[in-house]
Motif scaffolding. Structure first.
Motif, PDB file in Angstrom:
ATOM      1  N   ALA A   1      -6.925   6.512  -8.084  1.00  0.00           N
ATOM      2  CA  ALA A   1      -7.411   5.386  -8.509  1.00  0.00           C
ATOM      3  C   ALA A   1      -8.549   4.925  -8.998  1.00  0.00           C
ATOM      4  O   ALA A   1      -9.381   4.682  -8.075  1.00  0.00           O
ATOM      5  CB  ALA A   1      -6.601   4.295  -7.939  1.00  0.00           C
ATOM      6  N   ASP A   2      -9.117   5.174 -10.424  1.00  0.00           N
ATOM      7  CA  ASP A   2     -10.381   4.396 -10.708  1.00  0.00           C
ATOM      8  C   ASP A   2     -10.758   2.952 -10.065  1.00  0.00           C
ATOM      9  O   ASP A   2     -11.855   2.752  -9.853  1.00  0.00           O
ATOM     10  CB  ASP A   2     -10.668   4.569 -12.204  1.00  0.00           C
ATOM     11  N   HIS A   3      -9.471   2.224 -10.033  1.00  0.00           N
ATOM     12  CA  HIS A   3      -9.619   0.715  -9.709  1.00  0.00           C
ATOM     13  C   HIS A   3     -10.098   0.865  -8.208  1.00  0.00           C
ATOM     14  O   HIS A   3     -11.258   0.220  -8.050  1.00  0.00           O
ATOM     15  CB  HIS A   3      -8.287   0.312  -9.661  1.00  0.00           C
ATOM     16  N   PHE A   4      -9.781   1.664  -7.291  1.00  0.00           N
ATOM     17  CA  PHE A   4     -10.286   1.655  -6.102  1.00  0.00           C
ATOM     18  C   PHE A   4     -11.847   2.194  -5.929  1.00  0.00           C
ATOM     19  O   PHE A   4     -12.359   1.683  -5.078  1.00  0.00           O
ATOM     20  CB  PHE A   4      -9.347   2.678  -5.118  1.00  0.00           C
ATOM     21  N   GLY A   5     -12.057   3.251  -6.852  1.00  0.00           N
ATOM     22  CA  GLY A   5     -13.400   3.661  -6.811  1.00  0.00           C
ATOM     23  C   GLY A   5     -14.199   2.687  -7.226  1.00  0.00           C
ATOM     24  O   GLY A   5     -15.569   2.741  -7.395  1.00  0.00           O
TER      25      GLY A   5
ATOM     26  N   ASP B   1      -4.601  -6.660   0.863  1.00  0.00           N
ATOM     27  CA  ASP B   1      -3.810  -7.489  -0.323  1.00  0.00           C
ATOM     28  C   ASP B   1      -4.103  -6.906  -1.590  1.00  0.00           C
ATOM     29  O   ASP B   1      -3.322  -6.630  -2.603  1.00  0.00           O
ATOM     30  CB  ASP B   1      -3.491  -8.899   0.185  1.00  0.00           C
ATOM     31  N   GLU B   2      -5.518  -6.960  -1.861  1.00  0.00           N
ATOM     32  CA  GLU B   2      -5.770  -6.423  -3.122  1.00  0.00           C
ATOM     33  C   GLU B   2      -5.753  -4.896  -3.301  1.00  0.00           C
ATOM     34  O   GLU B   2      -5.167  -4.532  -4.605  1.00  0.00           O
ATOM     35  CB  GLU B   2      -7.523  -6.804  -3.515  1.00  0.00           C
ATOM     36  N   GLY B   3      -5.805  -4.215  -2.250  1.00  0.00           N
ATOM     37  CA  GLY B   3      -5.419  -2.756  -2.308  1.00  0.00           C
ATOM     38  C   GLY B   3      -3.658  -2.657  -2.649  1.00  0.00           C
ATOM     39  O   GLY B   3      -3.509  -1.747  -3.529  1.00  0.00           O
TER      40      GLY B   3
ATOM     41  N   GLU C   1     -10.001   9.620  -1.917  1.00  0.00           N
ATOM     42  CA  GLU C   1      -9.693   8.452  -2.281  1.00  0.00           C
ATOM     43  C   GLU C   1     -10.820   7.570  -1.416  1.00  0.00           C
ATOM     44  O   GLU C   1     -11.023   7.903  -0.302  1.00  0.00           O
ATOM     45  CB  GLU C   1      -8.425   8.067  -2.121  1.00  0.00           C
ATOM     46  N   ARG C   2     -11.089   6.430  -2.106  1.00  0.00           N
ATOM     47  CA  ARG C   2     -11.784   5.421  -1.529  1.00  0.00           C
ATOM     48  C   ARG C   2     -11.129   4.214  -1.450  1.00  0.00           C
ATOM     49  O   ARG C   2     -11.286   3.351  -2.575  1.00  0.00           O
ATOM     50  CB  ARG C   2     -13.180   5.275  -1.817  1.00  0.00           C
ATOM     51  N   MET C   3     -10.131   3.698  -0.259  1.00  0.00           N
ATOM     52  CA  MET C   3      -9.562   2.386  -0.616  1.00  0.00           C
ATOM     53  C   MET C   3      -9.922   1.161   0.118  1.00  0.00           C
ATOM     54  O   MET C   3      -9.300   0.342   0.475  1.00  0.00           O
ATOM     55  CB  MET C   3      -7.855   3.000  -0.146  1.00  0.00           C
ATOM     56  N   ASP C   4     -11.195   1.284   0.682  1.00  0.00           N
ATOM     57  CA  ASP C   4     -11.789   0.493   1.388  1.00  0.00           C
ATOM     58  C   ASP C   4     -12.613  -0.612   0.705  1.00  0.00           C
ATOM     59  O   ASP C   4     -13.597  -1.220   1.220  1.00  0.00           O
ATOM     60  CB  ASP C   4     -12.500   0.962   2.839  1.00  0.00           C
TER      61      ASP C   4
ATOM     62  N   LEU D   1       5.535  -0.109  11.160  1.00  0.00           N
ATOM     63  CA  LEU D   1       5.228   1.349  11.754  1.00  0.00           C
ATOM     64  C   LEU D   1       6.057   2.350  11.207  1.00  0.00           C
ATOM     65  O   LEU D   1       5.894   3.598  11.235  1.00  0.00           O
ATOM     66  CB  LEU D   1       5.486   1.429  13.328  1.00  0.00           C
ATOM     67  N   ASP D   2       7.034   2.218  10.104  1.00  0.00           N
ATOM     68  CA  ASP D   2       7.611   3.255   9.124  1.00  0.00           C
ATOM     69  C   ASP D   2       6.831   3.511   7.940  1.00  0.00           C
ATOM     70  O   ASP D   2       7.322   4.413   7.105  1.00  0.00           O
ATOM     71  CB  ASP D   2       8.956   2.504   8.755  1.00  0.00           C
ATOM     72  N   CYS D   3       5.574   2.971   8.261  1.00  0.00           N
ATOM     73  CA  CYS D   3       5.018   2.953   6.799  1.00  0.00           C
ATOM     74  C   CYS D   3       3.790   3.686   6.892  1.00  0.00           C
ATOM     75  O   CYS D   3       3.141   3.705   7.799  1.00  0.00           O
ATOM     76  CB  CYS D   3       4.662   1.392   6.207  1.00  0.00           C
ATOM     77  N   CYS D   4       3.223   4.090   5.720  1.00  0.00           N
ATOM     78  CA  CYS D   4       2.051   5.055   5.694  1.00  0.00           C
ATOM     79  C   CYS D   4       0.959   4.319   5.762  1.00  0.00           C
ATOM     80  O   CYS D   4       0.933   3.092   5.492  1.00  0.00           O
ATOM     81  CB  CYS D   4       2.178   6.186   4.649  1.00  0.00           C
ATOM     82  N   LEU D   5      -0.337   4.929   5.957  1.00  0.00           N
ATOM     83  CA  LEU D   5      -1.737   4.369   6.092  1.00  0.00           C
ATOM     84  C   LEU D   5      -2.310   4.113   4.651  1.00  0.00           C
ATOM     85  O   LEU D   5      -2.114   4.619   3.644  1.00  0.00           O
ATOM     86  CB  LEU D   5      -2.464   5.296   6.915  1.00  0.00           C
ATOM     87  N   MET D   6      -3.441   3.511   4.721  1.00  0.00           N
ATOM     88  CA  MET D   6      -4.196   3.221   3.588  1.00  0.00           C
ATOM     89  C   MET D   6      -5.650   3.882   4.020  1.00  0.00           C
ATOM     90  O   MET D   6      -6.196   3.368   4.927  1.00  0.00           O
ATOM     91  CB  MET D   6      -4.358   1.807   3.036  1.00  0.00           C
ATOM     92  N   SER D   7      -6.059   4.745   3.179  1.00  0.00           N
ATOM     93  CA  SER D   7      -7.233   5.707   3.926  1.00  0.00           C
ATOM     94  C   SER D   7      -8.414   5.916   2.741  1.00  0.00           C
ATOM     95  O   SER D   7      -8.435   5.344   1.763  1.00  0.00           O
ATOM     96  CB  SER D   7      -6.826   6.998   4.135  1.00  0.00           C
ATOM     97  N   VAL D   8      -9.333   6.395   3.618  1.00  0.00           N
ATOM     98  CA  VAL D   8     -10.776   6.907   2.727  1.00  0.00           C
ATOM     99  C   VAL D   8     -11.016   8.395   3.524  1.00  0.00           C
ATOM    100  O   VAL D   8     -10.852   8.592   4.500  1.00  0.00           O
ATOM    101  CB  VAL D   8     -11.945   6.017   3.263  1.00  0.00           C
TER     102      VAL D   8
END
Lengths: 475, 197
Positions: free
Chosen positions: A72-76, A139-141, A131-134, A228-235
Motif C-alpha cells: 500500500a502506497d497509502h500506508f507508506g 481506524d484509518e489503517g 510494510e509500514r502500517m503505523d 483474538l481470531d484476527c491477524c495483526l497490523m504490522s511494520v
C-alpha cells in the motif's frame, strides 16, 4: 458455470531450476518509531547475508535484478517507494520493479523473482517485501485496507475489510461448521496455537500465552470472529535471495529448490460464478458429489466458502513440485491465517483436508509441532512462526517471511535464528523461560501460502531439499 | 479548517470544470519522545478526489430513482449469454462484449434472499453507516452473482427474504443509497429518506 481451457490449466514449466539461497527478516511490531522503513529493509538484508556468512557488499555483487513487494502506497505515503528502498540498499543500476497484490504481495514478489531466474534473465535476484502500517491510527489503517476492496461497491460499506471477510466466515461457519460449539472451539485453538508459537519467535509482535476460553471471551469483531481470531497490523521487512543452480552453490553449500505458483479470483466475492471443483492430485472426481447432502448449502463452489485462488495456486504448484498429498509429502506449512476461519478454509483449498473437513486438521493434532493428543511430532505442523495472528502481517513482507521460516526448518537452523539471546535483546523482547525449540526434525519439504483480500490473489511457494525431490506429476 | 469553499466539479464538453478548493494544507507538528528528542512529524492533509463512474453511472443514478439496475450478456456466441450480473458489469467477463442494462428492481422486490451476512460494531475511518452494521449478501432468482449491501431493519439470517429500499429523497449517489429490509417491513419503519422505490 465457469470452465477453464487446457491452455489455462497448463502446468508451469521452468527453463531451469530455481534455488532459495538465504533470507532474512527485521523485527516486526505494531509500530517502530525509531526506524525508517529503509532501516528495517537493511536489517533484513543484513540478516540474509550473515546467514550465508557473506557481508552485505559481497552478497550484493551477485544480485542482477530486484523485486520489491509493498502492498500500500497509502500506508507508506510514498509513491515509488521501491526506488527509495533500492537506492538505500545501494543496488543501482540494477533493474527493479514493484509488486502489489494485496495480502499476497510477499508471495507474488517471490513469484516474480522465481520467474526471473527460471527464465534465465537473472542468475541471482533479490525479493524484498515490507510494510509500514503505523503512519495512521488503526481506524484509518482499516480504511486504507478497505480501499483494497471495490471502492464503489464495497468500501463505502463500513470501510472495514474484516466485514467483507466476515460474510464468508459466517457462511462457512453455518454450512461447514454447522454453528457447532465444537467448531468454534476448533477455530479458537488455532489462535491459541499460533500466538503460543509466536512466544518462541523474537521477531514476533503478538506472542500470547492464552487459552481457548480467552479467545472465546475476546470482543466480537463480526460474529463468529472475535478479536483474538484476527491477524495483526504490522511494520517490518523480509527478504529472500533466489538463484540458478550454479550461483546458488557459489553462495552456499545448502540451497533449497523453490517453486512458486499463483492463482486468482474476483476482487468482489459478489462476482463469483459457480464452477466444478478443480481437483488436486489427492482428490477424485466423485468425492464431492454428495458435498451438498453432507453439508446443506455447501454444494455451490467456490461460493462464499472456498478460495478458488488458493485452490489454483496449489493446483499448479503441487504438480510443478510433484506433491500428491500435502500431508504426506510436506513436513511443514506456513498458511495465511488472516483469520482463524480462513485458515480452516485454506486447509481444504490446498488439499490438506477434503472440502468440508478442514477442522479435522486441527482436531487431529496434525497441525501442531507436537501433537497434543499423542505427544508425538505433528504430522504437518503449521505456522510455527506464529503466523499472521501471532507473528505479524506487515503485508508486503508476510509471504516472504513465511517462506524464510519454512526454509530455516529445512536447513535445520530454526533454533539458531530464534534462540539467540542477543537477538531478543536487540529487539527489546524478553525470551520466555519456557522457550522451546520448534525445529521440525528432519524437515525436507515445506509450503508457504500467501493470500490477498477475500481471495483475489494467492501464491503457493514450495521449498524442497535437493536430495529429497519428488517426481513431477502433471496428472 | 480553511473557510474556502470545498471543491465541486462538473463536466462540460468532455472536460472537468472545477470550482472551489480541492486541498486544504495544514502545518506539520513535531513528534518527540519522552526525552524531547525529535522522532518525526505529523503530515496532515485534506483533499478531494474526482472520481468518475464511467459506464456504471446509470446504476448509481438509478438507485436515487428507486431502481436496481443489472446487466445482461446478450452475445449469442458467448457461454455467458443470458447471464445477469449484479453487481452491474459494463462488459461481460467472458466475451468482453458490452452488456445490456436490465431493470432488476421487480426481481429484487419479489425474490431476494440473504445468502450470508455479518454484524459488526467496528468500522474503519470515514464510515457513515450507523453501528452495528449488518451486511447482507443478497441472492436473486436467476442471477449467478450475489450482491453485498446492508440491512436497515431487523436482524439478518441466512435464507431470509428481503426487499430493497432506496435513498430517493436525498441520494448520495453511492452504494449506500441501496439498503435492504425484511420482506413485509412497513414503510414507516424504514430509515428516513428511503423509500421502496
Amino acid at each position: 458455470m465457469i470452465k477453464f481451457s487446457d491452455k489455462q490449466l497448463k502446468i508451469p514449466q521452468m527453463q531451469r531450476p530455481v534455488f532459495l539461497v538465504t533470507g532474512g527478516m527485521s523485527k516486526f511490531d505494531r509500530s517502530i518509531p525509531e526506524k525508517r522503513t529503509e532501516e528495517l529493509v537493511i536489517d533484513s538484508f543484513v540478516e540474509a547475508a550473515e546467514f550465508i556468512n557473506k557481508t552485505p557488499a559481497e552478497l550484493k555483487e551477485y544480485i542482477h535484478s530486484c523485486y520489491y513487494g509493498h502492498f500500500a502506497d497509502h500506508f507508506g505515503d510514498q509513491l515509488l517507494g521501491e526506488a527509495v528502498i533500492h537506492d538505500r540498499l545501494g543496488l543501482d543500476p540494477l533493474g527493479n520493479v514493484g509488486i502489489k497484490t494485496g495480502g499476497a504481495t510477499g508471495g507474488s514478489t517471490l513469484w516474480e523473482a522465481f520467474k526471473a531466474v527460471a527464465s534465465g534473465y537473472s542468475d541471482c535476484v533479490l525479493a524484498m517485501g515490507w510494510e509500514r502500517m503505523d503512519e495512521v491510527p488503526t481506524d484509518e489503517g482499516n480504511n486504507y485496507i478497505a480501499s483494497a476492496a471495490d471502492k464503489d461497491w464495497e468500501t463505502p460499506l463500513g470501510h472495514i475489510y474484516t466485514g467483507y471477510y466476515a460474510v464468508m466466515a459466517q457462511k462457512y461457519w453455518q454450512v461447514f461448521g454447522k454453528e457447532e460449539e465444537s467448531f468454534r472451539h476448533t477455530m479458537a485453538e488455532i489462535a491459541v496455537k499460533n500466538r503460543g508459537y509466536a512466544r518462541m519467535n523474537p521477531h514476533a509482535q503478538g506472542p500470547m500465552d492464552i487459552t481457548v476460553e480467552d479467545v472465546l471471551n475476546s470482543p466480537v469483531v463480526a460474529y463468529p470472529l472475535r478479536a483474538l481470531d484476527c491477524c495483526l497490523m504490522s511494520v517490518g521487512a523480509s527478504c529472500a535471495i533466489l538463484c540458478d543452480e550454479k550461483t546458488a552453490y557459489e553462495l552456499t553449500d545448502n540451497p533449497l529448490i523453490i517453486y512458486v505458483s499463483a492463482g486468482s479470483h474476483t476482487l468482489r466475492v459478489a462476482d463469483r460464478r459457480d464452477m466444478d471443483i478443480p481437483l488436486l492430485p489427492n482428490e477424485s472426481p466423485d468425492q464431492y458429489k454428495d458435498l451438498g447432502e453432507r453439508f446443506p448449502g455447501g454444494d455451490r463452489y467456490p461460493g462464499f466458502t472456498s478460495f478458488l485462488a488458493a485452490r489454483m495456486a496449489a493446483y499448479y504448484g503441487y504438480r510443478m513440485a510433484g506433491v500428491v498429498d500435502p500431508t504426506e509429502d510436506l513436513d511443514l506449512v506456513e498458511l495465511h491465517d488472516a483469520f482463524t476461519i480462513s485458515d480452516i478454509q485454506t486447509y481444504e483449498d490446498i488439499g490438506i483436508r477434503p472440502y468440508g473437513e478442514g477442522r479435522t486438521y486441527v482436531e487431529s493434532g496434525d497441525c501442531y509441532h507436537t501433537n497434543p493428543h499423542t505427544g508425538e511430532p505433528g504430522k504437518l505442523p503449521s505456522n510455527l512462526c506464529g503466523g499472521l495472528i501471532g507473528c505479524m502481517h506487515a503485508v508486503g513482507a508476510t509471504g516472504i517471511m513465511q517462506t524464510v521460516e519454512v526454509g530455516q526448518h529445512i536447513w535445520g537452523r530454526w533454533a539458531e535464528m530464534h534462540e539467540d539471546q542477543s537477538k531478543w535483546d536487540r529487539f527489546g523482547r524478553t525470551k520466555p523461560d519456557d522457550w522451546t525449540n520448534l525445529q521440525v526434525e528432519g524437515a525436507k519439504r515445506g509450503l508457504a501460502i500467501s493470500h490477498a483480500g477475500v481471495g483475489s490473489h494467492v501464491t503457493a511457494t514450495i521449498l524442497v531439499h535437493p536430495d529429497h525431490q519428488l517426481e513431477r506429476n502433471e496428472s | 479548517m480553511s473557510t474556502a469553499k470545498r471543491g465541486k466539479v462538473r463536466v462540460e464538453r468532455g472536460r472537468y470544470r472545477l470550482d472551489g478548493q480541492f486541498h486544504f494544507p495544514y502545518p506539520n507538528d513535531p513528534i518527540r519522545n519522552e526525552d524531547g528528542v525529535l522522532m518525526g512529524i505529523t503530515n496532515p492533509r485534506d483533499l478531494t478526489h474526482i472520481h468518475m463512474y464511467g459506464g456504471e453511472a446509470p446504476f448509481f443514478e438509478g438507485l436515487g430513482q428507486g431502481k436496481l439496475l443489472g446487466t445482461r450478456c446478450d452475445n449469442q456466441n458467448c457461454d455467458a449469454n443470458g447471464s445477469i450480473f449484479i453487481p452491474f458489469r459494463i462488459h461481460c467477463p467472458d466475451c468482453l462484449g458490452k452488456n445490456t442494462i436490465v431493470d432488476m428492481t421487480e426481481t429484487a422486490q419479489k425474490g431476494a434472499t440473504v445468502h450470508t451476512f455479518m454484524i459488526t460494531e467496528r468500522t474503519g475511518a470515514f464510515n457513515t453507516l450507523p453501528k452495528p452494521i449488518r451486511f447482507v449478501n443478497v441472492e436473486f432468482e436467476g442471477v449467478p452473482t450475489i450482491l453485498m449491501g446492508y440491512l436497515s431493519v431487523g436482524e439478518p439470517e441466512i435464507g431470509m427474504k428481503v426487499v430493497p429500499i432506496f435513498n430517493t429523497t436525498k441520494p448520495s449517489y453511492t452504494i449506500l443509497d441501496l439498503s435492504w429490509v425484511p420482506e413485509g417491513t412497513n414503510e414507516s419503519d424504514i430509515p428516513e429518506g428511503f423509500t421502496f422505490g
